[in-house]
Design an enzyme around this catalytic site. Structure first.
Site, short mmCIF file in Angstrom:
data_model
loop_
_atom_site.label_atom_id
_atom_site.label_comp_id
_atom_site.label_asym_id
_atom_site.label_seq_id
_atom_site.Cartn_x
_atom_site.Cartn_y
_atom_site.Cartn_z
CE LYS A 79 -3.20 2.57 2.95
NZ LYS A 79 -3.93 2.64 4.22
CG LEU A 328 -11.95 -2.50 17.70
CD1 LEU A 328 -12.80 -3.59 17.06
CD2 LEU A 328 -12.07 -1.20 16.91
C1 LIG Z 1 -15.56 -1.15 9.78
C2 LIG Z 1 -14.17 -1.19 10.33
C3 LIG Z 1 -13.08 -1.10 9.48
C4 LIG Z 1 -11.79 -1.10 10.00
N1 LIG Z 1 -10.73 -0.94 9.15
C5 LIG Z 1 -9.49 -0.81 9.66
C6 LIG Z 1 -8.38 -0.61 8.83
O1 LIG Z 1 -8.48 -0.58 7.61
N2 LIG Z 1 -7.17 -0.46 9.41
C7 LIG Z 1 -6.99 -0.51 10.77
O2 LIG Z 1 -5.87 -0.30 11.24
N3 LIG Z 1 -8.03 -0.78 11.57
C8 LIG Z 1 -9.26 -0.92 11.06
N4 LIG Z 1 -10.30 -1.18 11.89
C9 LIG Z 1 -10.05 -1.43 13.30
C10 LIG Z 1 -9.57 -2.87 13.48
O3 LIG Z 1 -10.54 -3.76 12.98
C11 LIG Z 1 -9.31 -3.17 14.94
O4 LIG Z 1 -8.51 -2.19 15.50
C12 LIG Z 1 -8.62 -4.50 15.11
O5 LIG Z 1 -9.26 -5.51 14.40
C13 LIG Z 1 -8.50 -4.87 16.55
O6 LIG Z 1 -9.70 -5.39 17.06
P1 LIG Z 1 -9.67 -5.94 18.54
O7 LIG Z 1 -8.66 -7.01 18.64
O8 LIG Z 1 -9.55 -4.78 19.45
O9 LIG Z 1 -11.13 -6.52 18.76
P2 LIG Z 1 -11.83 -7.87 18.20
O10 LIG Z 1 -11.34 -8.25 16.87
O11 LIG Z 1 -13.30 -7.63 18.37
O12 LIG Z 1 -11.38 -8.99 19.21
C14 LIG Z 1 -11.97 -9.14 20.48
C15 LIG Z 1 -11.46 -10.41 21.12
O13 LIG Z 1 -11.97 -10.50 22.44
C16 LIG Z 1 -12.51 -11.79 22.64
N5 LIG Z 1 -13.58 -11.70 23.63
C17 LIG Z 1 -14.53 -10.74 23.75
N6 LIG Z 1 -15.35 -11.02 24.78
C18 LIG Z 1 -14.90 -12.15 25.34
C19 LIG Z 1 -15.31 -12.97 26.43
N7 LIG Z 1 -16.39 -12.68 27.18
N8 LIG Z 1 -14.59 -14.08 26.70
C20 LIG Z 1 -13.51 -14.43 25.98
N9 LIG Z 1 -13.07 -13.68 24.92
C21 LIG Z 1 -13.76 -12.59 24.62
C22 LIG Z 1 -13.01 -12.20 21.27
O14 LIG Z 1 -13.15 -13.59 21.16
C23 LIG Z 1 -11.87 -11.68 20.39
O15 LIG Z 1 -10.81 -12.61 20.40
C24 LIG Z 1 -11.60 -1.22 11.39
C25 LIG Z 1 -12.69 -1.38 12.24
C26 LIG Z 1 -13.97 -1.36 11.73
C27 LIG Z 1 -15.13 -1.51 12.66
#
Ligand SMILES: Cc1cc2nc3c(=O)[nH]c(=O)nc-3n(C[C@H](O)[C@H](O)[C@H](O)COP(=O)(O)OP(=O)(O)OC[C@H]3O[C@@H](n4cnc5c(N)ncnc54)[C@H](O)[C@@H]3O)c2cc1C
Length: 498
Positions: A79, A328
């Site tokens: 990219k 997030l």
């Molecule tokens: C529409 C959209 C587009 C995006 N595009 C981009 C992009 O282009 N570039 C970028 O840098 N970022 C982007 N992001 C942000 C990116 O997706 C996130 O920052 C990244 O995926 C990190 O997600 P996370 O690990 O915080 O949460 P998640 O992927 O939601 O992971 C949460 C984890 O917690 C666990 N969990 C939750 N509750 C429990 C429970 N009670 N017990 C056990 N486990 C649990 C789940 O199983 C999972 O493993 C985007 C976000 C969105 C919404």
């Protein structure tokens, strides 16, 4: 030496944030810590987040990640920037490329010379003087020792966490699969002491990293750290994500196409294209958004569009007591400039720098929160800039964006550029001068004044200098291969390890 009272680190969540935290902690502090990661297959991950910015390369270097192996494992492409379409007005297009523009001096940045040239009727486009911009526009990519190209990646979000797990779990991360049912706290201090699983098992720790996604199981549902809602400035709150088959030509940039109440992304990977529509539910219903997205795909969808709701903003305290939120769980700025994964990586690195070995949380947490606050706010301003500078008046959504009140920090910056042609990168700014210029000029801001450094050269020499710079970049780009061809040779997922 003080004794180490914080040794057991528990990471709640196994998405990109959870596995990034685990990888960074085990790689950098592994011998000093006991690291456990808890994730639930049933809950799964958010499954989006496919575009990145160049800082990911520094992070991967710290982890010792091999680029080809990572790219093969995640179906990644290169990219060079983001093409913004329809943002200034319908039909407009500009590229925010990752490279520097021209040659600057201590006196002033290159764009001042370009602005002078434009006022005399020559000079072409600002991007003509940026290697990455010309390469992106030509659809080319190459890596060579001779040219320093600044780039990031597009990758498959679900494969990325799996890749990190496969590389780093065996280095000392204990993984527990299952659902967290409850969070135990110390009666006096309120510190989290354990996660209680649905199975009844207890996962005890000294420090907890909340990577549970939007729900913020520890930071919000348990500690109630609070959330600053930024929807007045970043008004989208919904996204529909869908995948289509691979493109014939894999563009080395993301496309961000403004639509009636938001914008559409197109992210080309080796194996498919990630698509989605980010929109504001106050201005568009889910059915309307779905129809708009499906009407604007290049190919038939491979999946049903998946709805994701969010609130733009940030957690008031991303480190509260003995809990640090990453990903997030710490906030979301919307994906326009692909900054979320960067914020996870920077959050993990700052945690390593400020690690509370002796159990002294408060002062370190205050420093961490101040750093992350600045970083979030500076990125917020940069994203708001795109919405605020629109000249669109064709839908109520764009009308509202144009007329919205913006943070004072951003208003000052726009005024400074409009009046004096001056753009800058403040110490906490992620985005460099070139990024601010690409967006401000790309969306039609013409400075009333600028530095007259170009006049010191005289018109003829200025003309020759600009032509020669542009031509030397064009010659270099002409020799580069097409992005797709380069990917096939460099890291095709069909070719296995070599
Ligand atoms: C529409 C959209 C587009 C995006 N595009 C981009 C992009 O282009 N570039 C970028 O840098 N970022 C982007 N992001 C942000 C990116 O997706 C996130 O920052 C990244 O995926 C990190 O997600 P996370 O690990 O915080 O949460 P998640 O992927 O939601 O992971 C949460 C984890 O917690 C666990 N969990 C939750 N509750 C429990 C429970 N009670 N017990 C056990 N486990 C649990 C789940 O199983 C999972 O493993 C985007 C976000 C969105 C919404």
């Amino acid at each position: 030496m003080q004794s180490q009272s914080v040794k057991r680190v528990v990471i709640a969540g196994g998405g990109t944030a959870g596995w990034t935290a685990a990888a960074a902690l085990v790689q950098q502090l592994g011998p000093l810590l006991d690291i456990t990661l808890v994730e639930s297959d049933e809950i799964g991950t958010v499954g989006v987040g496919e575009a990145t910015i160049p800082t990911i390369r520094t992070f991967h270097a710290l982890l010792g990640v091999d680029e080809r192996e990572f790219m093969r494992a995640t179906q990644a492409s290169f990219k060079l920037g983001i093409a913004f379409e329809n943002w200034g007005r319908p039909g407009d297009r500009y590229i925010h490329a990752f490279g520097d523009i021209g040659k600057s001096t201590w006196m002033g940045d290159f764009h001042n010379m370009w602005l002078m040239a434009k006022s005399r009727g020559f000079g072409g486009e600002l991007g003509d003087y940026c290697f990455e911009w010309q390469a992106a526009r030509a659809g080319k990519f190459a890596l060579s020792e001779a040219s320093q190209i600044n780039y990031a990646y597009h990758f498959d979000a679900s494969l990325y966490a799996a890749f990190l797990r496969q590389k780093f779990e065996s280095r000392g991360v204990k993984r527990i699969e299952g659902k967290i049912a409850r969070v135990e706290q110390d009666g006096q201090s309120g510190h989290v002491t354990a996660l209680v699983m649905e199975s009844g098992a207890q996962v005890e720790g000294d420090l907890f990293v909340d990577c549970t996604g939007f729900r913020g199981l520890l930071i919000e549902q348990t500690l109630e750290a609070g959330y600053e809602d930024w929807r007045d400035w970043l008004p989208t709150d919904s996204a529909l994500a869908v995948q289509t088959g691979p493109a014939d030509r894999i563009l080395p940039y993301t496309r961000a196409i403004a639509r009636s109440a938001g914008w559409q992304w197109r992210i080309p990977l080796q194996s498919r294209v990630g698509n989605g529509l980010v929109y504001c539910s106050a201005h568009q219903s889910e059915e309307e958004a779905r129809a708009e997205l499906l009407a604007n795909l290049d190919r038939p969808p491979l999946t049903e569009p998946r709805l994701i709701r969010y609130v733009t903003g940030r957690r008031r305290k991303v480190w509260d007591k003995n809990v640090i939120a990453l990903g997030l769980a710490s906030g979301f700025l919307e994906p326009l400039e692909s900054t979320s994964i960067h914020l996870i990586q920077i959050g993990a690195m700052r945690l390593i720098q400020l690690f509370p070995f002796g159990g002294n949380f408060e002062a370190l947490a205050a420093r961490y929160n101040a750093q992350l606050r600045n970083e979030f706010e500076r990125i917020r301003d940069f994203i708001v800039l795109h919405y605020k500078l629109t000249e669109r008046d064709d839908t109520p959504f764009w009308h509202a964006c144009r007329d919205m009140e913006i943070p004072g920090t951003l208003a000052d910056r726009i005024a400074l550029f409009r009046d004096g042609g001056y753009a800058y990168q403040a110490p906490d700014d992620l985005f460099r001068v070139a990024s601010w210029l690409f967006v401000m000029i790309g969306q039609g801001v013409t400075p009333r004044n600028y530095h007259h450094m170009g006049a010191l050269l005289g018109e003829q020499r200025l003309r020759r200098a600009l032509e020669s710079l542009k031509a030397s970049i064009s010659r270099a780009v002409a020799k580069m291969p097409e992005h797709k061809g380069f990917l096939e040779r460099y890291c095709s997922s069909d070719r296995g390890d070599r």
